[in-house]
Design a protein around this motif. Structure first.
Motif, PDB file in Angstrom:
ATOM      1  N   MET A   1      14.234  -0.361  47.029  1.00  0.00           N
ATOM      2  CA  MET A   1      14.283   0.828  46.173  1.00  0.00           C
ATOM      3  C   MET A   1      14.197   0.405  44.706  1.00  0.00           C
ATOM      4  SD  MET A   1      17.223   3.738  45.979  1.00  0.00           S
ATOM      5  CE  MET A   1      16.905   4.344  47.604  1.00  0.00           C
TER       6      MET A   1
ATOM      7  N   ARG B   1      14.809   0.219  40.943  1.00  0.00           N
ATOM      8  CA  ARG B   1      16.017   0.328  40.129  1.00  0.00           C
ATOM      9  C   ARG B   1      15.818   1.457  39.111  1.00  0.00           C
ATOM     10  NH1 ARG B   1      17.854  -1.627  35.298  1.00  0.00           N
ATOM     11  NH2 ARG B   1      20.017  -2.352  35.210  1.00  0.00           N
ATOM     12  N   ILE B   2      16.824   2.232  38.931  1.00  0.00           N
ATOM     13  CA  ILE B   2      16.725   3.327  37.964  1.00  0.00           C
ATOM     14  C   ILE B   2      16.627   2.766  36.562  1.00  0.00           C
ATOM     15  CG2 ILE B   2      17.907   5.305  36.965  1.00  0.00           C
ATOM     16  CD1 ILE B   2      19.162   5.746  39.683  1.00  0.00           C
ATOM     17  N   ALA B   3      15.605   3.193  35.876  1.00  0.00           N
ATOM     18  CA  ALA B   3      15.398   2.698  34.523  1.00  0.00           C
ATOM     19  C   ALA B   3      16.467   3.222  33.580  1.00  0.00           C
ATOM     20  CB  ALA B   3      14.019   3.131  34.020  1.00  0.00           C
ATOM     21  N   THR B   4      16.574   2.588  32.483  1.00  0.00           N
ATOM     22  CA  THR B   4      17.572   2.984  31.496  1.00  0.00           C
ATOM     23  C   THR B   4      17.356   4.424  31.032  1.00  0.00           C
ATOM     24  OG1 THR B   4      17.582   0.709  30.738  1.00  0.00           O
ATOM     25  CG2 THR B   4      18.633   2.334  29.295  1.00  0.00           C
TER      26      THR B   4
END
Lengths: 148, 418
Positions: B1, B3-6
């Motif tokens: 999955m 990674r959620i960006a900043t």
């Protein structure tokens, strides 16, 4: 996979910001729907009372309004409305006469009529963080069906 | 999955904003539609009450029916006052020119006994304007039906001659022509008579004994012609009333609400069904009704009636509270004088053809036993006499009045009477 350190808790914060509005909306819908239901019930009770009053013959100014009101109370009690707070104007208004309990109404129909006006003054709308009041009312006027 | 960006922060707020938009839009839709539903409910009440008010005036006076219906519609819809009803035949329209309208049809579907009231209200929207819908048109209707009340309170316009009553005296079956004992206490005419047979005549009918120029010795009431009300003197019908009599009976027994029905319309209720209890023959063991008001000269001896020796008309006593007062099988019949000075003709025991005056000296309330089938309508009429005690009440709680409505003088067939 976890969020980065500086993003941790952001959803919680956002939810905390939005939650009051959601709660306000939810309670607003609930309290308005409840008021709407009470208003409909009062309108229905007024109609049923007027129809019942139309068949009371002879009309007794002392006893008949009370008998008619019992019909309204039964209707409203079934909808969990505190009937003690409901004010009423239930009266046989002769042709050409002006109502004594509702001086704004004069009967010009050419027939005797039964006037029923039920009021719920100061119904409380609860919006969680604040409240407001409105007056609810149901009115119905039926022809008095005296025996020929 | 991935990674959620900043920069993903704020997604929740965005989604909530989108969802909130739908929620607010739904709430706005709910406000406008529930407003329309509320208006529809109020308009339905208005239509119902105005229809029920106006229908009393038809079929006799459709114009008055329209006016009364409109008056009640306006009373229940206050913002519609101040306009004028436009009549067209048996319909009337009352509108404000902005689309709000009260329409009354006093002969709905061509039936002069049916009224329809249609309410059209233009309901403004709160939020619909945003998408180009400034208003919602609410249309509610009510149709109501005027049915004459057929009951024992109305007078059956047939004369029964005192001393010769046998329960079927007014029988037109054996006659080809003649008035069959037809009276016209209201107004003359074959159609009027037919309707009077069907529905009975409402009014205040009194009895009178003795000389016509002297007040009744019991009641003090003078002789009054029945074109006034109250009255105790009626004219007879001059024409052939056989046809109207049978037509009237057909209409009278057209009662789909009866407990006993033949062919879905003919009332064949038994005496027990009319009384709500098994009939008690007068003089039955253990039944000792009071005899006040009994006149041997009119009814024969009480002992004879009590022992049920009348060949055709049986006598019953009823003092209960289950009487079906609206039954068309219940009727009140005037007993008329046959004194020659009352111009009844030269043959005692017969009614005259030609218009004559007769006076009421008493009344019988009867149960019409025959015809008991549709086929019997053209045949003999047979009836039984019901004597009512003072505690008689209709099944719906109304007090039973044998004939007429109210008045200063006792009348009718009450056993306990003046």
């Amino acid at each position: 996979m976890g969020l980065s350190t500086k993003e941790r808790g952001s959803a919680l914060v956002e939810a905390a910001l939005i939650l009051p509005f959601l709660l306000l909306l939810t309670f607003g819908i609930w309290t308005t729907a409840r008021a709407w239901n009470v208003n409909n019930t009062i309108a229905h009770a007024a109609r049923e009372t007027a129809r019942h009053g139309a068949t009371i013959d002879p009309w007794d100014a002392a006893a008949s309004p009370e008998a008619a009101r019992a019909v309204a109370d039964a209707d409203m009690a079934s909808a969990s409305i505190d009937t003690r707070v409901i004010t009423d104007c239930i009266e046989l208004v002769a042709n050409g006469a002006t109502s004594t309990c509702d001086p704004g109404h004069t009967n010009t129909t050419g027939t005797d009529q039964v006037l029923v006006r039920l009021r719920y003054p100061g119904y409380r709308l609860e919006f969680l963080f604040f409240s407001s009041t409105i007056d609810l009312e149901g009115t119905a006027i039926s022809r008095h069906e005296a025996a020929p | 999955m991935r990674r959620i960006a900043t920069g993903d922060g704020g997604y929740s707020a965005l989604w909530v904003a989108i969802v909130a938009l739908f929620l607010v839009a739904s709430a706005a839709l709910a406000v406008d539609t529930s407003g329309a539903f509320g208006t529809a409910q109020t308009d339905q009440t208005t239509a119902d009450l105005s229809c029920l008010a106006g229908v009393h005036e038809i079929p006799d006076d459709p114009s008055a029916g329209i006016e009364v219906a409109v008056a009640y519609a306006v009373d229940n819809w206050a913002s519609m006052s101040g306009h004028t009803t436009v009549h067209s035949g048996t319909t009337g329209t009352y509108g404000d020119g902005a689309g709000n309208e009260i329409f009354v049809d006093a002969a709905f579907s061509g039936d002069p006994s049916k009224m329809r009231v249609r309410i059209v209200e233009i309901e403004g929207t709160y939020f619909g304007k945003a998408i180009g819908h400034d208003s919602i048109t609410v249309v509610q209707e009510a149709v109501c039906y005027h049915q004459e009340v057929k009951n024992g309170a109305g007078l059956l316009p047939i004369g029964a001659l005192a001393g010769s009553w046998n329960g079927d005296l007014f029988d037109c079956a054996a006659k080809i022509t003649g008035n069959c004992g037809a009276l016209s206490p209201d107004s003359p005419g074959a159609n009027v008579y037919r309707d009077a047979v069907a529905n009975g005549i409402d009014g205040e009918f009194l009895k009178h004994h003795g000389n016509r120029n002297v007040a009744d010795p019991d009641t003090g009431y003078p002789a009054v012609d029945c074109f006034a009300n109250p009255c105790n003197v009626s004219e007879t019908e001059p024409g052939n009333m056989v046809g109207p009599w049978h037509q009237g009976l057909t209409l009278r027994f057209d009662d789909p609400t009866a407990q006993c029905l033949e062919a879905s319309w003919f009332n064949c209720d038994s005496l027990a069904q009319v009384l709500g209890a098994a009939p008690i023959p007068l003089g039955s063991s253990g039944v000792t009704p009071p005899q006040l008001g009994w006149h041997d000269s009119l009814y024969g001896t009480f002992a004879a009636a009590s022992s049920a020796t009348h060949p055709n008309a049986q006598h019953y006593y009823f003092n209960g509270d289950t009487l079906n007062c609206d039954s068309p099988r219940l009727a009140t019949v005037p007993i008329i004088a046959q004194n020659l000075d009352w111009d009844l003709g030269s043959v005692p025991g017969t009614l005259p053809n030609g218009r004559k005056d007769v006076k009421f000296i008493e009344f019988y309330t009867i149960y019409i036993r025959e015809p008991s089938t549709i086929a019997g309508i053209g045949g003999p009429i047979a009836s039984d006499v019901i004597w009512f005690g003072p505690d008689t009440e209709c099944s719906d709680g109304r007090p039973f009045v044998a004939v007429g409505s109210t008045g200063p003088v006792d009348r009718g067939v009450w056993l306990v009477d003046s």
